[in-house]
Design a protein around this motif. Structure first.
Motif, PDB file in Angstrom:
ATOM      1  N   GLN A 111      21.796  68.916  33.776  1.00 17.15           N
ATOM      2  CA  GLN A 111      22.161  67.513  33.978  1.00 17.15           C
ATOM      3  C   GLN A 111      21.189  66.880  34.960  1.00 17.15           C
ATOM      4  O   GLN A 111      21.554  66.314  35.976  1.00 17.15           O
ATOM      5  CB  GLN A 111      23.611  67.415  34.440  1.00 17.15           C
ATOM      6  CG  GLN A 111      24.547  67.979  33.392  1.00 17.15           C
ATOM      7  CD  GLN A 111      25.974  67.596  33.600  1.00 17.15           C
ATOM      8  OE1 GLN A 111      26.309  66.888  34.522  1.00 17.15           O
ATOM      9  NE2 GLN A 111      26.833  68.078  32.729  1.00 17.15           N
ATOM     10  N   SER A 132      27.444  69.272  26.770  1.00 14.29           N
ATOM     11  CA  SER A 132      28.342  68.165  27.087  1.00 14.29           C
ATOM     12  C   SER A 132      27.646  66.856  26.748  1.00 14.29           C
ATOM     13  O   SER A 132      26.422  66.803  26.578  1.00 14.29           O
ATOM     14  CB  SER A 132      28.737  68.169  28.569  1.00 14.29           C
ATOM     15  OG  SER A 132      27.621  67.857  29.377  1.00 14.29           O
ATOM     16  N   LYS A 134      27.276  64.440  28.785  1.00 14.58           N
ATOM     17  CA  LYS A 134      26.439  64.110  29.934  1.00 14.58           C
ATOM     18  C   LYS A 134      25.093  64.814  29.837  1.00 14.58           C
ATOM     19  O   LYS A 134      24.037  64.215  30.090  1.00 14.58           O
ATOM     20  CB  LYS A 134      27.160  64.501  31.225  1.00 14.58           C
ATOM     21  CG  LYS A 134      26.524  63.961  32.492  1.00 14.58           C
ATOM     22  CD  LYS A 134      27.416  64.259  33.696  1.00 14.58           C
ATOM     23  CE  LYS A 134      26.810  63.719  34.986  1.00 14.58           C
ATOM     24  NZ  LYS A 134      27.678  64.034  36.155  1.00 14.58           N
ATOM     25  N   THR A 135      25.091  66.082  29.437  1.00 11.60           N
ATOM     26  CA  THR A 135      23.844  66.813  29.243  1.00 11.60           C
ATOM     27  C   THR A 135      23.023  66.183  28.126  1.00 11.60           C
ATOM     28  O   THR A 135      21.797  66.046  28.234  1.00 11.60           O
ATOM     29  CB  THR A 135      24.148  68.286  28.910  1.00 11.60           C
ATOM     30  OG1 THR A 135      24.699  68.927  30.059  1.00 11.60           O
ATOM     31  CG2 THR A 135      22.888  69.032  28.497  1.00 11.60           C
ATOM     32  N   SER A 137      22.740  63.188  27.326  1.00 11.83           N
ATOM     33  CA  SER A 137      22.081  61.945  27.754  1.00 11.83           C
ATOM     34  C   SER A 137      20.757  62.204  28.460  1.00 11.83           C
ATOM     35  O   SER A 137      19.930  61.293  28.571  1.00 11.83           O
ATOM     36  CB  SER A 137      23.020  61.163  28.682  1.00 11.83           C
ATOM     37  OG  SER A 137      23.178  61.823  29.934  1.00 11.83           O
ATOM     38  N   TYR A 138      20.519  63.433  28.933  1.00 11.27           N
ATOM     39  CA  TYR A 138      19.267  63.762  29.602  1.00 11.27           C
ATOM     40  C   TYR A 138      18.208  64.286  28.634  1.00 11.27           C
ATOM     41  O   TYR A 138      17.055  64.476  29.025  1.00 11.27           O
ATOM     42  CB  TYR A 138      19.500  64.803  30.691  1.00 11.27           C
ATOM     43  CG  TYR A 138      20.145  64.242  31.941  1.00 11.27           C
ATOM     44  CD1 TYR A 138      19.372  63.699  32.968  1.00 11.27           C
ATOM     45  CD2 TYR A 138      21.523  64.246  32.099  1.00 11.27           C
ATOM     46  CE1 TYR A 138      19.953  63.179  34.112  1.00 11.27           C
ATOM     47  CE2 TYR A 138      22.115  63.718  33.241  1.00 11.27           C
ATOM     48  CZ  TYR A 138      21.331  63.189  34.233  1.00 11.27           C
ATOM     49  OH  TYR A 138      21.916  62.657  35.361  1.00 11.27           O
ATOM     50  N   ASP A 284      33.032  65.474  40.569  1.00  9.06           N
ATOM     51  CA  ASP A 284      32.533  64.874  39.335  1.00  9.06           C
ATOM     52  C   ASP A 284      31.108  65.346  39.066  1.00  9.06           C
ATOM     53  O   ASP A 284      30.138  64.604  39.182  1.00  9.06           O
ATOM     54  CB  ASP A 284      32.588  63.345  39.435  1.00  9.06           C
ATOM     55  CG  ASP A 284      32.291  62.669  38.096  1.00  9.06           C
ATOM     56  OD1 ASP A 284      32.155  63.396  37.082  1.00  9.06           O
ATOM     57  OD2 ASP A 284      32.195  61.432  38.066  1.00  9.06           O
ATOM     58  N   ALA A 287      30.358  69.262  33.494  1.00  4.52           N
ATOM     59  CA  ALA A 287      31.169  68.674  32.429  1.00  4.52           C
ATOM     60  C   ALA A 287      32.599  68.428  32.881  1.00  4.52           C
ATOM     61  O   ALA A 287      33.472  68.173  32.056  1.00  4.52           O
ATOM     62  CB  ALA A 287      31.159  69.595  31.211  1.00  4.52           C
ATOM     63  N   ARG A 289      34.348  66.052  34.234  1.00  4.96           N
ATOM     64  CA  ARG A 289      35.060  64.839  33.815  1.00  4.96           C
ATOM     65  C   ARG A 289      35.413  64.883  32.335  1.00  4.96           C
ATOM     66  O   ARG A 289      36.378  64.249  31.906  1.00  4.96           O
ATOM     67  CB  ARG A 289      34.226  63.595  34.141  1.00  4.96           C
ATOM     68  CG  ARG A 289      34.979  62.295  33.899  1.00  4.96           C
ATOM     69  CD  ARG A 289      34.265  61.112  34.492  1.00  4.96           C
ATOM     70  NE  ARG A 289      34.300  61.084  35.954  1.00  4.96           N
ATOM     71  CZ  ARG A 289      35.341  60.640  36.655  1.00  4.96           C
ATOM     72  NH1 ARG A 289      36.435  60.210  36.041  1.00  4.96           N
ATOM     73  NH2 ARG A 289      35.305  60.635  37.981  1.00  4.96           N
ATOM     74  N   GLU A 290      34.639  65.634  31.540  1.00  2.29           N
ATOM     75  CA  GLU A 290      34.940  65.774  30.114  1.00  2.29           C
ATOM     76  C   GLU A 290      36.002  66.840  29.865  1.00  2.29           C
ATOM     77  O   GLU A 290      36.669  66.826  28.831  1.00  2.29           O
ATOM     78  CB  GLU A 290      33.665  66.096  29.344  1.00  2.29           C
ATOM     79  CG  GLU A 290      32.630  64.979  29.394  1.00  2.29           C
ATOM     80  CD  GLU A 290      31.299  65.366  28.779  1.00  2.29           C
ATOM     81  OE1 GLU A 290      31.292  65.728  27.582  1.00  2.29           O
ATOM     82  OE2 GLU A 290      30.273  65.316  29.487  1.00  2.29           O
TER      83      GLU A 290
END
Length: 361
Positions: A111, A132, A134-135, A137-138, A284, A287, A289-290
């Motif tokens: 992340q 995830s 979030k991952t 998105s990177y 936070d 992952a 929050r997911e």
């Protein structure tokens, strides 16, 4: 006692190879150890290669790598599923220089922005998996999100919470809050200790448990925490129990779990706790929050900021409200087992493997 012999297999029978080229135990290694038996149970024909893995997993010898020039039985290509740079690079050598019929998959849990070298390696993969959203998105290449799952047989609620505590030598009349994982600054062990030093003096029915190993590099960090606990006079109520091979039993003895990490790639500990019927307070990161449901279907609390004050405030809400804590624990079981099973993770990967196999034909 003689060591268990390694279960070597013929590469011609294998469709997926999971390399592990890091000797020291890590989250990636743990994922391979838990996932490969499930994949094989579901008929996916996966083998490992490399050090630091249990002997019972199906292994391929380095001396047998030349056999990868031959197609597998009942298949067009094999998949080389890397999870680190040091595993992507050999895959590129095997596929692009030695011209072996391989498709390369990389799973990313990072992340943060990748280095130029990592971006190059990732760009050469045939498929990329993010653990995830979030991952994902990177990543700068197309990817599929396949989140880690949990072994429901290993991580499950206690049939008898009192007996679960007694088995581990914990006082059954007390409630226990835990923080499990490597003891180091990155993992936020000090945040947990500081929060417990503030919370426990006014909550005599609670005991804190820290399970995990401090490597030599972080031994002084652990000693500092223990000194802080002794200075507070809480050495009998903030317990450092070290690394535990039966960590699933320790989860079952808990009433509340704290995940205080400052940084995390994915982070399985909240899932392990939730699958064991234990609500979670987490920072936070990763992952988390997911994984953790907040609001109406609460399974825990995700902190808006990483601080001792935020952790104390959130933890006290669940410590002091037994009904809320029990309700969150019941929902945690449903969420972990229903949404994050390890079988679901294995099936998500199989769909990617199958697509690559069809493309290879």
């Amino acid at each position: 006692m003689a060591p268990e012999p390694i279960a070597y297999v013929d590469p011609s029978e294998i469709h997926v190879i999971a390399p592990n080229f890091k000797q020291r135990l890590s989250g990636v290694t743990s994922t391979i150890i838990q996932l490969v038996p499930v994949q094989n149970r579901l008929g996916h024909r996966v083998a490992v290669i490399g050090p630091g893995l249990p002997a019972h997993l199906p292994h391929i010898r380095f001396a047998d790598l030349w056999k990868l020039w031959q197609k597998p039985k009942d298949g067009n290509v094999r998949v080389w599923h890397a999870r680190r740079n040091i595993e992507m690079l050999p895959g590129l050598v095997l596929r692009d220089i030695l011209r072996m019929p391989l498709k390369l998959v990389f799973t990313s849990a990072s992340q943060r922005k990748h280095s130029r070298w990592t971006k190059f390696l990732v760009s050469r993969m045939d498929a990329v998996v993010a653990t995830s959203a979030k991952t994902s998105s990177y990543l700068t290449v197309p990817n599929a999100v396949v989140m880690h799952g949990i072994d429901e047989q290993r991580f499950r609620p206690a049939d008898d919470k009192i007996a679960a505590k007694q088995t581990l030598g914990l006082a059954p009349q007390q409630k226990h809050v835990g923080c499990f994982g490597r003891v180091r600054h990155q993992k936020g062990t000090d945040l947990f200790v500081d929060a417990m030093i503030e919370l426990l003096p006014t909550r005599p029915d609670w005991v804190a448990v820290i399970a995990g190993r401090a490597t030599a590099k972080h031994a002084e960090f652990e000693r500092t925490l223990k000194d802080k606990v002794r200075t507070a006079g809480l050495q009998d109520r903030i317990l450092f129990v070290g690394e535990q091979t039966n960590i699933n039993d320790w989860y079952r003895a808990l009433d509340l779990f704290i995940a205080p990490q400052r940084w995390e790639g994915f982070g399985l500990t909240p899932l392990e706790a939730m699958a064991s019927g234990v609500p979670v307070v987490a920072t936070d990161v990763g992952a988390f929050r997911e994984l953790i449901a907040v609001g109406e279907n609460e399974t825990g609390v995700v902190l808006a900021d990483i601080s001792t004050t935020a952790m104390v405030n959130a933890t006290s809400l669940l410590m002091d409200d037994e009904e809320r804590r029990h309700a969150a624990g019941r929902r945690a079981i449903e969420r972990a087992h229903g949404t994050f099973s390890i079988e679901g993770e294995a099936e998500g990967l199989r769909r990617i493997y199958d697509r690559l196999s069809r493309a290879g034909g």
